[in-house]
Design a protein around this motif. Structure first.
Motif: not given
Length: 146
Positions: A35-39
């Motif tokens: 999720a952190a890689a996406m946002c």
């Protein structure tokens, strides 16, 4: 809950290295890292939770299928899966599940993509994937295709 993740540079892709006390903790930490890689700014949320259940023949296949299921949920529901929680169990050689003795039960909060600035993450890969037991806990490394 004892878990953490770090995003790692990986040529044109992105990788997540995660640590957790249990397999469930480390799998959830990898999902949080995804999720952190996406946002860049993953929001705290009280968004509706959804569940994911996965069965597989190996730990690596279980992790791959879990992360792939979260990407599918992102695409179908239009949500960023955050605040991930997971439990992993091994049911033995037959596991009561045929040839798929590894079982994962997980949930995530689905933040509507319309509410966040999210980047596309195309797929999870088996490239360089590792799941290792270390110092009484678990370490996982996963590369994502961006």
């Amino acid at each position: 809950m004892s878990r953490s993740f770090e995003l790692r540079e990986h040529t044109a892709d992105v990788a997540v290295e995660a640590h957790g006390a249990t397999l469930g903790d480390v799998f959830a930490a990898v999902a949080d890292g995804m999720a952190a890689a996406m946002c860049d700014d993953v929001p705290e949320t009280d968004a509706e939770r959804f569940t994911v259940e996965v069965r597989a023949s190996t730990k690596k296949r279980l992790l791959f299928d879990y992360l792939d299921a979260l990407i599918y949920e992102r695409d179908v529901r239009g949500v960023l899966p955050v605040a991930n929680e997971a439990t992993v169990a091994y049911g033995g050689d037959d596991g009561g599940h045929g040839n798929e003795p590894w079982v994962l039960d997980a949930s995530a909060a689905g933040v509507p993509l319309i509410e966040v600035a999210a980047r596309d993450l195309k797929a999870v890969t088996f490239s360089e994937m590792r799941i290792e037991e270390r110092d009484g806990g678990w370490e996982v490394y996963v590369v994502f295709d961006v």
